[in-house]
Design a protein around this motif. Structure first.
Motif, PDB file in Angstrom:
ATOM      1  N   LEU A  75     -32.761  10.054  14.446  1.00  0.00           N
ATOM      2  CA  LEU A  75     -31.466  10.140  14.377  1.00  0.00           C
ATOM      3  C   LEU A  75     -31.242  11.431  14.054  1.00  0.00           C
ATOM      4  CD1 LEU A  75     -28.745   8.668  13.680  1.00  0.00           C
ATOM      5  CD2 LEU A  75     -29.611   8.536  11.184  1.00  0.00           C
ATOM      6  N   ALA A  76     -31.957  12.303  13.326  1.00  0.00           N
ATOM      7  CA  ALA A  76     -31.814  13.705  13.245  1.00  0.00           C
ATOM      8  C   ALA A  76     -31.966  14.505  14.393  1.00  0.00           C
ATOM      9  CB  ALA A  76     -32.929  14.111  12.148  1.00  0.00           C
ATOM     10  N   LYS A  77     -32.798  14.140  15.223  1.00  0.00           N
ATOM     11  CA  LYS A  77     -33.138  14.811  16.474  1.00  0.00           C
ATOM     12  C   LYS A  77     -31.951  14.685  17.516  1.00  0.00           C
ATOM     13  CE  LYS A  77     -37.340  16.493  16.176  1.00  0.00           C
ATOM     14  NZ  LYS A  77     -38.425  16.178  16.030  1.00  0.00           N
ATOM     15  N   SER A  78     -31.173  13.466  17.254  1.00  0.00           N
ATOM     16  CA  SER A  78     -30.268  13.113  18.391  1.00  0.00           C
ATOM     17  C   SER A  78     -28.900  13.782  17.954  1.00  0.00           C
ATOM     18  CB  SER A  78     -29.911  11.540  18.687  1.00  0.00           C
ATOM     19  OG  SER A  78     -31.145  10.940  18.507  1.00  0.00           O
ATOM     20  N   LEU A  79     -28.727  14.166  16.680  1.00  0.00           N
ATOM     21  CA  LEU A  79     -27.538  14.802  16.065  1.00  0.00           C
ATOM     22  C   LEU A  79     -27.700  16.302  16.939  1.00  0.00           C
ATOM     23  CD1 LEU A  79     -27.860  13.834  12.490  1.00  0.00           C
ATOM     24  CD2 LEU A  79     -26.078  13.088  13.947  1.00  0.00           C
ATOM     25  N   GLY A  80     -26.265  16.777  16.866  1.00  0.00           N
ATOM     26  CA  GLY A  80     -26.220  18.147  17.629  1.00  0.00           C
ATOM     27  C   GLY A  80     -26.701  19.168  16.683  1.00  0.00           C
ATOM     28  N   GLU A  81     -26.944  20.357  17.115  1.00  0.00           N
ATOM     29  CA  GLU A  81     -27.431  21.671  16.211  1.00  0.00           C
ATOM     30  C   GLU A  81     -26.689  21.489  14.942  1.00  0.00           C
ATOM     31  OE1 GLU A  81     -29.781  24.607  16.628  1.00  0.00           O
ATOM     32  OE2 GLU A  81     -31.020  22.897  17.243  1.00  0.00           O
ATOM     33  N   GLU A  82     -25.515  21.461  15.267  1.00  0.00           N
ATOM     34  CA  GLU A  82     -24.357  21.696  14.158  1.00  0.00           C
ATOM     35  C   GLU A  82     -24.446  20.701  13.069  1.00  0.00           C
ATOM     36  OE1 GLU A  82     -20.518  22.356  15.659  1.00  0.00           O
ATOM     37  OE2 GLU A  82     -21.073  24.217  16.476  1.00  0.00           O
ATOM     38  N   THR A  83     -24.932  19.537  13.266  1.00  0.00           N
ATOM     39  CA  THR A  83     -24.671  18.365  12.210  1.00  0.00           C
ATOM     40  C   THR A  83     -25.756  18.465  11.396  1.00  0.00           C
ATOM     41  OG1 THR A  83     -23.879  17.123  14.034  1.00  0.00           O
ATOM     42  CG2 THR A  83     -24.252  16.100  11.756  1.00  0.00           C
ATOM     43  N   PRO A  84     -25.651  18.953  10.068  1.00  0.00           N
ATOM     44  CA  PRO A  84     -26.801  19.143   9.337  1.00  0.00           C
ATOM     45  C   PRO A  84     -27.448  17.677   8.797  1.00  0.00           C
ATOM     46  CG  PRO A  84     -24.622  19.587   8.028  1.00  0.00           C
ATOM     47  CD  PRO A  84     -24.366  19.234   9.365  1.00  0.00           C
ATOM     48  N   PHE A  85     -28.876  17.953   8.517  1.00  0.00           N
ATOM     49  CA  PHE A  85     -29.687  16.619   8.324  1.00  0.00           C
ATOM     50  C   PHE A  85     -30.559  17.138   7.125  1.00  0.00           C
ATOM     51  CE2 PHE A  85     -33.315  13.868   8.543  1.00  0.00           C
ATOM     52  CZ  PHE A  85     -32.752  12.694   8.836  1.00  0.00           C
ATOM     53  N   ALA A  86     -30.207  16.476   5.978  1.00  0.00           N
ATOM     54  CA  ALA A  86     -31.114  16.907   4.684  1.00  0.00           C
ATOM     55  C   ALA A  86     -31.877  16.036   4.439  1.00  0.00           C
ATOM     56  CB  ALA A  86     -30.062  17.318   3.890  1.00  0.00           C
ATOM     57  N   THR A  87     -33.077  16.144   4.066  1.00  0.00           N
ATOM     58  CA  THR A  87     -34.074  15.092   3.619  1.00  0.00           C
ATOM     59  C   THR A  87     -34.322  15.247   2.137  1.00  0.00           C
ATOM     60  OG1 THR A  87     -35.859  16.002   4.360  1.00  0.00           O
ATOM     61  CG2 THR A  87     -34.931  14.586   5.998  1.00  0.00           C
ATOM     62  N   LEU A  88     -34.705  14.142   1.649  1.00  0.00           N
ATOM     63  CA  LEU A  88     -35.311  14.227   0.096  1.00  0.00           C
ATOM     64  C   LEU A  88     -36.141  12.983  -0.221  1.00  0.00           C
ATOM     65  CD1 LEU A  88     -34.567  15.514  -2.581  1.00  0.00           C
ATOM     66  CD2 LEU A  88     -33.033  13.826  -2.917  1.00  0.00           C
ATOM     67  N   SER A  89     -36.952  13.223  -0.954  1.00  0.00           N
ATOM     68  CA  SER A  89     -37.950  11.871  -1.097  1.00  0.00           C
ATOM     69  C   SER A  89     -37.564  11.810  -2.518  1.00  0.00           C
ATOM     70  CB  SER A  89     -39.582  12.393  -1.126  1.00  0.00           C
ATOM     71  OG  SER A  89     -40.030  11.339  -1.400  1.00  0.00           O
ATOM     72  N   GLY A  90     -37.469  10.160  -2.795  1.00  0.00           N
ATOM     73  CA  GLY A  90     -36.879   9.795  -4.317  1.00  0.00           C
ATOM     74  C   GLY A  90     -37.760  10.527  -5.318  1.00  0.00           C
ATOM     75  N   SER A  91     -39.096  10.717  -5.131  1.00  0.00           N
ATOM     76  CA  SER A  91     -39.987  11.238  -6.206  1.00  0.00           C
ATOM     77  C   SER A  91     -39.804  12.712  -6.355  1.00  0.00           C
ATOM     78  CB  SER A  91     -41.609  11.172  -5.496  1.00  0.00           C
ATOM     79  OG  SER A  91     -41.741  11.442  -4.427  1.00  0.00           O
TER      80      SER A  91
END
Ligand SMILES: Nc1ncnc2c1ncn2[C@@H]1O[C@H](COP(=O)(O)OP(=O)(O)OP(=O)(O)O)[C@@H](O)[C@H]1O
Length: 477
Positions: A88-104
């Motif tokens: 999903l992250a790769k399919s978003l345009g360069e401009e759309t931010p994708f942030a990840t976080l792990s519960g821990s």
């Protein structure tokens, strides 16, 4: 602030460089134009219903119409939940931010859980800022860069930025109407050499930041060069004045603006990641400023995606924070993932599906992932071998697939790397069955490791747990 924003957008390009990681073979969701999931595409294999559902979410994000939705990817370990989020992250345009976080990660000592979540939310909200900039745009007629005598020969193609000091240079640019000669300073020489600018290129120079952008090769000069790469873009020589005012667009996240404007942290904290807590007043001021820019038509909000893996690690306070945060009009799309079944909600004595409270569950669109078939595991192993540039015999792949079905996909993927090392050690070129058998006996999978523990638990420390493994742990084995 504008100059800092520019520096930022440049630095973000650097962080996109990736090494071979667990999901580096995933290049997208592998969907066709009607959003149907292809069996194998863009590094993705099988899991079609889940990928199709993710594709619909992607569509919603791209249309930018909805914000504040939450999606749950639920499924057994190793069924591709993180892989789908990456797709999903790769399919978003360069401009759309994708942030990840792990519960821990939320349980760090440096900041409160809610601060960590707020930062994650703001990393997933983009601000597209429009600005007028002075640009010089033209076709390069000639570029000459000379080093001072004694330093070395003339080096117009040198890429060493450290040697830019002391160099002098001249650049002649033209449009269809005029031609001008510019004297170059050290910083500009550095930028032009870095971009490997040569005569015949059409370039744009930002006067304020010194940024050089190559727009393409001039169509007029296309016949002068017989060796051009397949990706060479040909453009027309610009018309009119060399110097123009142009609208430029910078994309930054709200979190980046927060950090730049937070006196205690400052701009460099973005590189170290050591941002600490950001004061609420700073955020309020920024929200007000951004609202003003939006009203004046200078900025747009780009709601991105926040992916929280291991969401069962969140406690009841975090869930009520999420409930509230999703109500915000700027909220990103929240994608969460878990491999837990019915389990205790952290911070309470209640049990619920996935360890998620009922009121939050009710908000979620749930996508479930299913275990892979043998054929799908085989295909994923093949893709990973290509990704890791490991040559493996057919039989070995079949054996590894068998191991994958009986243990786990992740264990089988791990064995690719170590089997390649075992192969290297015996000076082989192709990974054979013997390499797989060797590493299979050297590295235990979870089942064998648990069995071993059961047999010898009395010899380990703290082994007095009655009945062996507790219920919570048993769910993951
Ligand atoms: N459909 C798929 N196509 C290609 N690769 C996949 C697919 N599903 C999983 N993989 C790869 O298999 C490995 C394990 O998958 P992943 O980490 O996505 O599982 P997960 O469901 O998130 O597991 P967990 O619940 O343990 O976090 C990763 O390297 C991932 O890239």
């Amino acid at each position: 602030m504008a100059a800092e924003l520019k520096k930022l957008s440049e630095s973000r390009d650097l962080t996109r460089i990736e090494r071979i990681g667990a999901h580096s073979h995933i290049r997208g969701l592998g969907l066709d134009s009607s959003l149907e999931a292809r069996a194998v595409s863009e590094g993705m294999v099988g899991q079609q219903p889940a990928r199709k559902a993710a594709g619909l979410i992607l569509q919603l994000i791209k249309e930018g119409k909805i914000a504040g939705r939450a999606v749950l990817l639920a499924g057994q370990p190793g069924t591709g939940k993180t892989a789908i989020a990456m797709g999903l992250a790769k399919s978003l345009g360069e401009e759309t931010p994708f942030a990840t976080l792990s519960g821990s990660e939320l349980f760090s000592l440096e900041m409160s859980k809610t601060e960590a979540l707020t930062q994650a939310f703001r990393r997933a909200i983009g601000v597209r800022i429009k600005e007028e900039a002075e640009i010089i745009e033209g076709e390069v007629v000639e570029i000459t860069i000379d080093r001072p005598v004694g330093v070395g020969a003339s080096a117009s193609g040198s890429s060493s930025s450290a040697s830019a000091g002391g160099k002098t240079g001249k650049l002649t640019l033209k449009t269809t109407d005029m031609e001008t000669l510019y004297e170059l300073g050290g910083k500009m020489i550095e930028a032009l050499t870095k971009e490997k600018v040569q005569s015949g290129d059409v370039i744009a120079l930002d006067k304020a930041s010194g940024k050089v952008t190559k727009l393409g090769r001039s169509i007029g000069r296309s016949r002068d060069y017989d060796a051009v790469g397949p990706h060479t873009k040909f453009v027309r020589c610009p018309e009119g004045e060399l110097q123009k005012r142009k609208e430029v667009v910078h994309c930054v996240t709200l979190h980046e603006i927060d950090v730049i404007n937070s006196r205690t942290q400052g701009f460099l904290a973005l590189f170290t990641g050591d941002t600490g807590e950001i004061r609420a007043e700073v955020r309020e001021q920024i929200d007000t400023k951004v609202a003003e820019w939006r009203e004046e038509g200078k900025a747009d909000i780009v709601p991105g995606v926040l992916f929280i893996d291991e969401v069962h690690m969140l406690d009841i306070e975090c869930f009520s924070f999420l409930n509230r945060a999703l109500e915000n009009e700027m909220a990103p799309i929240l994608v969460i993932a878990t491999n837990r079944g019915i389990t205790t909600i952290r911070g309470t004595n209640y049990r619920s599906p996935h360890g998620i409270p009922a009121d939050f569950l009710d908000r979620l669109l749930i996508i479930s992932t299913q275990p892979y078939t043998e054929e799908e595991i085989h295909k994923i192993i093949e893709i990973r071998c290509d990704e890791e540039e490991v040559e493996m015999s057919k039989d070995s792949k079949v054996l590894l697939t068998k191991i994958g079905t009986e243990t786990s996909l992740r264990y089988a993927i791990h064995l690719i790397t170590v089997a390649a090392l075992a192969c290297q050690k015996r000076r082989g070129k192709v990974v054979e069955m013997e390499d797989i058998s060797r590493v299979y006996s050297l590295f235990l999978d979870v089942k064998r490791s648990t069995q071993y523990l059961m047999e010898f638990q009395s010899q380990y420390m703290f082994s007095e747990v009655p009945g062996g493994v507790d219920e919570e742990d048993a769910m993951h084995l």
